[in-house]
Design an enzyme around this catalytic site. Structure first.
Site, PDB file in Angstrom:
ATOM      1  N   ASP A 143       0.818  -1.205   0.000  1.00 53.35           N
ATOM      2  CA  ASP A 143       0.000   0.000   0.000  1.00 53.35           C
ATOM      3  C   ASP A 143       0.857   1.262   0.000  1.00 53.35           C
ATOM      4  O   ASP A 143       1.988   1.265   0.499  1.00 53.35           O
ATOM      5  CB  ASP A 143      -0.892   0.038   1.243  1.00 53.35           C
ATOM      6  CG  ASP A 143      -1.826  -1.157   1.342  1.00 53.35           C
ATOM      7  OD1 ASP A 143      -2.145  -1.728   0.282  1.00 53.35           O
ATOM      8  OD2 ASP A 143      -2.219  -1.497   2.470  1.00 53.35           O
ATOM      9  N   ARG A 144       0.279   2.328  -0.501  1.00 55.71           N
ATOM     10  CA  ARG A 144       0.926   3.646  -0.416  1.00 55.71           C
ATOM     11  C   ARG A 144       1.257   3.986   1.037  1.00 55.71           C
ATOM     12  O   ARG A 144       2.307   4.565   1.323  1.00 55.71           O
ATOM     13  CB  ARG A 144      -0.008   4.712  -1.000  1.00 55.71           C
ATOM     14  CG  ARG A 144       0.442   6.148  -0.748  1.00 55.71           C
ATOM     15  CD  ARG A 144      -0.508   7.150  -1.373  1.00 55.71           C
ATOM     16  NE  ARG A 144      -0.109   8.502  -1.030  1.00 55.71           N
ATOM     17  CZ  ARG A 144      -0.657   9.226  -0.066  1.00 55.71           C
ATOM     18  NH1 ARG A 144      -1.665   8.727   0.647  1.00 55.71           N
ATOM     19  NH2 ARG A 144      -0.231  10.446   0.195  1.00 55.71           N
TER      20      ARG A 144
END
Length: 305
Positions: A143-144
Site C-alpha cells: 500500500d501507499r
C-alpha cells in the site's frame, strides 16, 4: 489484423510508460470524440493538443489525428499527465540491483505505481528514471501507506520466474506493525478469514464463507498499551494485515482506513501508518542463490506507552 501485444509504440518518457485504452467494437464519431467522452478527466482541447503533437498513437505506431474516424477494437497509446502532483518529501533507497532484480526500500506515503493524484512521485516511475530501466515492473505491491521492501523485475525474459515465487507462495514475507496490546488476545496465532471488497471500494472487509486469507501473527515486544507485532502473510489479499488486526480489535496505529475512515489532510505526513514490509526471503529461481533482504527502516513503540 491488429497487433494487441505491442506496448512500446511510444517510448518511456521521463520514467513514465504510455497508457493504453482499447476501443470498443461499435461507436460513432471521430477519435477525438471518443477520447473526450471516454476519458473526460482530460479536456477535449487538451486531447486535441496531444493528438496534434503526436502524443496519441495507435498500436501500429501511427499518430492519431483528431478527425480520424473511429476504428473499433484498436488500441490507442498516450502519455498520462497530471496538472498538479503532490511533492513527497521522502526518497526511496535501492538496496539491491542485478540484471534481473531491483529491491527498493519504500517510504511511507509513496505509491508503488501511478494511480490517482500520483504519477512521477511513485516508486516505479522514480526508479525507471533514476536507474534507466524502461522495462522495470513491480513483482508485488504494498500500500501507499505502508513502508518497506518492494521487489521489481528488470527484464521481461526472467519476469515470469520471479512472479511464480509470489503465485506459488515460495517467498517468505515478514511485516512489523505497531498496534494496541491486549492481554486477552492470545499470540502467536493464525488468523484465517474470507476477505472481499466492501461497499466502499477502497476498503476490504471480512465476510462469512470459505477463507481466502491467512496471516501468522506474533508479538515481538510490548510496553504499556502498545505492542510491536510480526505479521507474516501466507496469502496476499489487499489490506490483509490491516483488516486482520482490526478484526481482532487491534487496529494498526495511524491506520486511515480501519476500523473507520480517517484520512489526514493532504500534505500531512505526521502520522504514518505503523506497518513496515520488513523482510523478503526466497531461493532465486534464476541463479539458485538464497536471497534475504531486510528493510533499513524500523518501527518503535510510542514513548510513554
Amino acid at each position: 489484423m491488429h497487433n494487441p501485444h505491442h506496448p512500446h509504440v511510444l517510448p518511456v518518457r521521463d520514467g513514465v510508460s504510455p497508457s493504453c485504452v482499447v476501443l470498443p467494437t461499435h461507436w460513432q464519431g471521430s477519435m477525438l470524440d471518443f477520447l473526450a467522452q471516454r476519458l473526460p478527466v482530460v479536456a477535449r482541447d487538451e486531447w486535441r493538443q496531444r493528438m496534434l503533437a503526436g502524443e496519441v498513437v495507435d498500436e501500429r505506431g501511427q499518430p492519431v489525428v483528431p478527425e480520424r474516424p473511429f476504428e473499433g477494437g484498436l488500441r490507442l497509446y498516450y502519455y498520462r499527465s497530471l496538472p498538479a502532483e503532490p511533492v513527497l518529501p521522502f526518497s526511496e533507497v535501492v538496496l539491491y540491483q542485478d540484471e534481473h532484480l531491483v529491491v527498493a526500500d519504500k517510504p511511507h506515503f509513496m505509491p508503488v505505481t501511478p494511480s490517482g493524484r500520483y504519477l512521477h512521485n511513485t516508486l516505479l516511475v522514480r526508479l525507471k528514471r533514476q536507474l534507466g530501466l524502461p522495462e522495470l515492473s513491480p513483482l508485488h505491491r504494498i500500500d501507499r501507506d505502508t513502508a518497506g521492501l518492494v521487489m521489481l523485475s528488470v527484464q521481461k525474459r526472467t519476469r515470469g520466474a520471479y512472479q511464480a515465487l509470489f503465485r506459488d507462495r515460495q517467498i517468505t514475507k515478514h511485516y512489523d506493525a505497531i498496534a494496541p496490546w491486549r492481554a486477552d488476545v492470545v499470540f502467536p496465532r493464525e488468523h484465517v478469514s474470507r476477505l472481499e471488497e466492501s461497499p466502499q471500494f477502497f476498503r476490504m472487509q471480512e465476510v462469512p464463507g470459505e477463507p481466502n486469507s491467512h496471516t501468522h501473527m506474533q508479538v515481538l515486544e510490548a510496553a504499556g498499551s502498545w505492542a510491536r507485532y510480526r505479521l507474516s502473510p501466507i496469502t496476499g489479499k489487499r489490506h490483509q494485515l490491516r483488516v486482520h488486526m482490526a478484526a481482532l480489535g487491534l487496529p494498526l496505529r495511524n491506520d486511515p482506513f480501519y476500523p473507520v475512515v480517517n484520512d489526514p489532510p493532504e500534505g500531512d505526513y505526521s502520522k504514518p501508518l505503523q506497518l513496515l514490509a520488513r523482510s523478503l526471503a526466497f531461493v532465486d529461481p534464476v541463479t539458485g542463490a538464497q536471497r534475504v533482504f531486510e528493510s533499513r527502516q524500523s518501527l518503535h513503540l510510542p514513548v510513554g506507552g
